[in-house]
Design an enzyme around this catalytic site. Structure first.
Site, PDB file in Angstrom:
ATOM      1  N   LYS A 109      41.436  47.969  45.313  1.00  0.00           N
ATOM      2  CA  LYS A 109      40.670  49.211  45.161  1.00  0.00           C
ATOM      3  C   LYS A 109      40.941  50.069  46.404  1.00  0.00           C
ATOM      4  O   LYS A 109      40.036  50.335  47.210  1.00  0.00           O
ATOM      5  CB  LYS A 109      39.179  48.896  45.041  1.00  0.00           C
ATOM      6  CG  LYS A 109      38.795  48.244  43.727  1.00  0.00           C
ATOM      7  CD  LYS A 109      38.585  49.220  42.591  1.00  0.00           C
ATOM      8  CE  LYS A 109      37.358  50.074  42.804  1.00  0.00           C
ATOM      9  NZ  LYS A 109      37.246  51.128  41.759  1.00  0.00           N
ATOM     10  N   ASP A 115      38.805  36.567  40.838  1.00  0.00           N
ATOM     11  CA  ASP A 115      37.771  35.804  40.162  1.00  0.00           C
ATOM     12  C   ASP A 115      37.439  36.478  38.822  1.00  0.00           C
ATOM     13  O   ASP A 115      37.404  35.841  37.762  1.00  0.00           O
ATOM     14  CB  ASP A 115      36.530  35.770  41.083  1.00  0.00           C
ATOM     15  CG  ASP A 115      35.546  34.687  40.702  1.00  0.00           C
ATOM     16  OD1 ASP A 115      35.791  33.989  39.707  1.00  0.00           O
ATOM     17  OD2 ASP A 115      34.524  34.554  41.400  1.00  0.00           O
ATOM     18  N   ASP A 168      39.773  48.037  38.763  1.00  0.00           N
ATOM     19  CA  ASP A 168      38.926  48.348  37.597  1.00  0.00           C
ATOM     20  C   ASP A 168      39.786  48.783  36.415  1.00  0.00           C
ATOM     21  O   ASP A 168      39.553  48.368  35.269  1.00  0.00           O
ATOM     22  CB  ASP A 168      37.866  49.418  37.941  1.00  0.00           C
ATOM     23  CG  ASP A 168      38.447  50.623  38.649  1.00  0.00           C
ATOM     24  OD1 ASP A 168      39.568  50.537  39.198  1.00  0.00           O
ATOM     25  OD2 ASP A 168      37.783  51.679  38.649  1.00  0.00           O
ATOM     26  N   ASP A 184      39.068  35.606  34.788  1.00  0.00           N
ATOM     27  CA  ASP A 184      38.157  35.258  33.693  1.00  0.00           C
ATOM     28  C   ASP A 184      38.382  36.161  32.481  1.00  0.00           C
ATOM     29  O   ASP A 184      38.311  35.711  31.339  1.00  0.00           O
ATOM     30  CB  ASP A 184      36.692  35.362  34.148  1.00  0.00           C
ATOM     31  CG  ASP A 184      36.188  34.051  34.724  1.00  0.00           C
ATOM     32  OD1 ASP A 184      37.032  33.186  35.038  1.00  0.00           O
ATOM     33  OD2 ASP A 184      34.960  33.893  34.870  1.00  0.00           O
ATOM     34  N   TYR A 239      34.190  36.358  49.910  1.00  0.00           N
ATOM     35  CA  TYR A 239      33.464  35.090  49.781  1.00  0.00           C
ATOM     36  C   TYR A 239      33.392  34.336  51.117  1.00  0.00           C
ATOM     37  O   TYR A 239      32.634  33.376  51.252  1.00  0.00           O
ATOM     38  CB  TYR A 239      34.117  34.189  48.724  1.00  0.00           C
ATOM     39  CG  TYR A 239      34.023  34.731  47.308  1.00  0.00           C
ATOM     40  CD1 TYR A 239      33.126  35.734  46.978  1.00  0.00           C
ATOM     41  CD2 TYR A 239      34.824  34.227  46.304  1.00  0.00           C
ATOM     42  CE1 TYR A 239      33.048  36.238  45.688  1.00  0.00           C
ATOM     43  CE2 TYR A 239      34.751  34.722  45.002  1.00  0.00           C
ATOM     44  CZ  TYR A 239      33.857  35.732  44.707  1.00  0.00           C
ATOM     45  OH  TYR A 239      33.770  36.225  43.432  1.00  0.00           O
TER      46      TYR A 239
END
Ligand code: NAD
Length: 370
Positions: free
Chosen positions: A191, A248, A224, A252, A140
């Protein structure tokens, strides 16, 4: 004496923050919680007043305070304002200038609300995990970034995922500290199989935890797979540390396990100074909810639980935080609900009614926490 800066912001932010003020007043008179409270503007209301999403004067107050309590920012009336003064720019300025690099998002499933989750009761009942998300680095913020015109009718959008050692070290330390105070289990998600930044993350977390928190059980999980595990068997995790982008998404996912946005608190912390104190901002995960703003029906629990986090992390009042969380649990066990968590046969209350009930429970339970 401690200092709190309240930034209610827009929409339901002002409604839920008014209830937090009542809770703080209760702690002042009943539990000797000695703070001064200042208030200022952030978000769309600050733009209307000053032409920017947070004024320099409000930023100065934030720097001088022990904790910033923020409501929510935004709303459709500011959709067209310039990008750098949009309501969210106020949040980003606060996080950036206060150096709030660690975002703490607990996902706790109250037994009374287990049926509101989209997962089966036995998978989520008793869930209590803490996601620690890196907040000021990664994709970001990384450079280069932008949209480039390639001149042949094509464009290229670029963002850069980048982490340096010090950024991983400090978030690993925050997560390690928190895990030591809980179940001594830490999971780290990245990852590393496809991203060099993930490999670096993995190696630095392993080094910091191995050297500084040898008692912790550390597990690495691919981000993942972690998303899948959070839905399959979330209780396998206790503290989970991850980068800005994956945090992020994963926070959620974890949030939705618990039912409603109106229940989810968060904290953002900076580095500890020589006295062990950090800059900090506490806010609900939800936004300004323009669809229900002004109706007196917003659930104040997320913001009240954010204040419980402030008691614990900024004011070192763990017992007072436990009391507030117990009072919320007590209210839910009694069957009192706001509209967003309403279930058949329960008693429906509005924003003020919910904090009335929490204040009554605080009075009822406080002797058990002295
Ligand atoms: P939102 O979180 O404001 O609302 C999503 C849905 O959840 C709405 O139906 C709303 O009524 C409901 N809801 C949220 N909080 C609730 C509460 N406490 N009690 C009862 N119901 C609640 O998200 P959105 O609608 O996508 O965004 C609205 C505005 O808020 C936008 O301008 C967005 O940019 C902004 N926003 C701000 C923040 C923040 O300040 N940190 C976060 C997210 C969105």
């Amino acid at each position: 004496m401690g200092k709190i800066l309240m930034l209610p912001g827009d929409g339901i932010g002002t409604e839920v923050m008014a209830e937090v003020r009542r809770i703080i007043d209760w702690y002042g008179t009943q539990r000797g919680f000695d703070v001064t409270i200042d208030e200022d503007l952030v978000g769309g209301c600050a733009y209307d007043e000053h032409g920017q999403a947070i004024s320099d004067a409000a930023m100065e107050k934030a720097h001088q305070s022990d904790a910033v309590m923020l409501g929510a920012v935004g709303g459709p009336q500011w959709d067209g304002v310039a990008y750098d003064v949009r309501p969210e720019a106020g949040l980003l300025r606060l996080r950036g200038e206060l150096g709030l690099f660690a975002n703490l998002r607990p996902a706790i499933c109250f037994a009374a609300l287990a049926d509101a989750s989209s997962l089966k009761r036995d998978i989520i009942e008793g869930l209590d995990i803490l996601i620690v998300r890196e907040l000021t680095g990664g994709v970001y913020f990384g450079e280069p970034r932008g949209i480039e015109d390639l001149g042949d009718g094509q464009r290229r959008g670029v963002n850069t995922q980048v982490y340096e050692t010090y950024e991983i070290e400090r978030i690993a330390r925050v997560a390690g500290d928190l895990a030591m105070k809980r179940d001594k289990r830490l999971a780290s998600a990245e990852k590393r199989n496809v991203m060099e930044s993930g490999l670096l993350w993995n190696e630095e977390v392993t080094r910091v935890i191995g050297n500084e928190f040898p008692e912790l059980e550390l597990e690495h999980v691919l981000a993942d797979n972690c998303a899948m595990q959070l839905v399959r068997n979330p209780k396998q995790y206790d503290v989970l540390v991850t980068d800005n982008l994956f945090g992020d998404l994963l926070s959620d996912v974890a949030a939705m396990l618990t039912g409603s946005l109106g229940m989810l608190p968060s904290a953002a912390l900076g580095a500890a100074d020589s006295e062990g104190r950090s800059k900090a901002m506490y806010e609900p995960v939800h936004g300004s909810a323009p669809d229900i703003a002004g109706q007196g029906i917003a659930n104040p629990i997320a913001t009240i639980m954010s204040f419980a986090m402030a008691l614990r992390y900024s004011f070192n009042r763990g017992q007072d935080a436990d009391l507030l969380e117990a009072a919320v649990t007590h209210v839910l066990d009694k069957g009192i609900r706001c509209g967003d968590i309403m279930q058949p046969g329960m008693e429906k209350v509005g924003t003020v009614g919910m904090s009335d009930a929490i204040l009554a429970s605080l009075n009822e339970l406080q002797e058990q926490y002295s």
